[in-house]
Design an enzyme around this catalytic site. Sequence first.
Site, PDB file in Angstrom:
ATOM      1  CB  CYS A 295      22.089   8.746  -7.765  1.00 50.45           C
ATOM      2  SG  CYS A 295      21.229   9.266  -9.508  1.00 50.45           S
TER       3      CYS A 295
ATOM      4  CB  CYS B  33      26.711  13.208  -8.846  1.00 51.18           C
ATOM      5  SG  CYS B  33      26.377  12.400 -10.168  1.00 51.18           S
TER       6      CYS B  33
END
Length: 413
Positions: A98, A395
């Site tokens: 991510c 995150c």
Amino acid sequence: MNRVGQYSAFADVAIFEAVRTPWVDLGGALSQVSPIDLGIKVGREVLARAGIDPLAVDSVLAGSMAQASFDAYLLPRHIGLYSGVAQAVPALGVQRICATGFELLRQAAEQLRDEVQLALCVAGESMSRNPIAAYTHRDGFRLGGEVQFKDFLWEALYDPAPDLDMIATADNLARRYGLSREAVDRHACDSHQRALQAQRNGAWAEEIVTVDNQVFELEGYQPRGISLARRAGAVSVDSHPRPTDLAALARLRTVHPDGVQTAGNSCAVVDGAAAALVGRASACTHPPLARLLASAVVGVAPEFMGIGPAPAIRLLLQRSGLNLGDIDRFEINEAQAAQVLAVAHELELDSTRLNVQGGSLALGHPLAATGLRLVMTLARQLRQHNLRYGIASACVGGGQGMALLIENPTYRA
């Protein structure tokens, strides 16, 4: 040694320009397009927007998570070549799930310490083209044996180390921080409302490039291009932001019986691509989009992976000599509502500075491309409102957090 993560400071690094495609829902208009071709589209466009000859690019950095085409291994190289970059310029694949978009910018900034003058950073993600995959049948199928094909997109949400999926890690944070179902639904509702308002105000118009059927030519080589899904017209806006309310969100069933996360308060699954040009601030003939000042990346417990932005932001501030009050805007990826609320609680962030145009709950999260979207959205907010500092963070599945510090080059006190 007490390790707290990795920090890098950059003295003369600028993001010259950055663009993206619309984020389009799973199975939508972009669902049949390879992430390579989405990447070529934004790679060409960012160079044109910046008025820079592709032959001036010294390095190509590109990322994509899933192998969403049979030529996936060639993604960085083909994005560079078909964007018009010189054949002699090398290309590198980058992956930090991510935070891949952030890592592209960090890697470009690190390369500028040496001979590189200008780097093209591109991330393309087709969630729709994630394969149904098998990993154990190279030697064939045994009579009566188990045939094990799985949905790569679904299975990628599972971390075998803590034996949890990503939704369960957000539920863990909800329990740790005392977050109720109503609180997470309210945040999701706010994200959609902010995104709809931003869309109506044209907040993303400057960063979005329209995608239509197109052929990419490269002299001496096979053409490739974009063919939108059947009956789809040109795409120019994000497709997922939609009106909703607390009552509608409350009717949705939680993914886990004892949790708070639902399909409505988790990030949307979308396709899209983004690109940025990174070079030396001192070489700019006009103010760049942003100055890239620093990056920080840390590891956290996989079962609480969503809290990663909190220690990453703390490290970024501690080493840069700034404090939370110095930061005018935060863009923190909304993987799940409980996750981003936990980070906000941990850092004591107020909502007036956090994801003010909505986040990935409303817009969607095309994994590799999200970091670039967060940075370009943040940079344009800073410029529009004459604000100085911004932090973009996310995150990372498996237990990491990453954050970038940028500065508005046109800021006037």
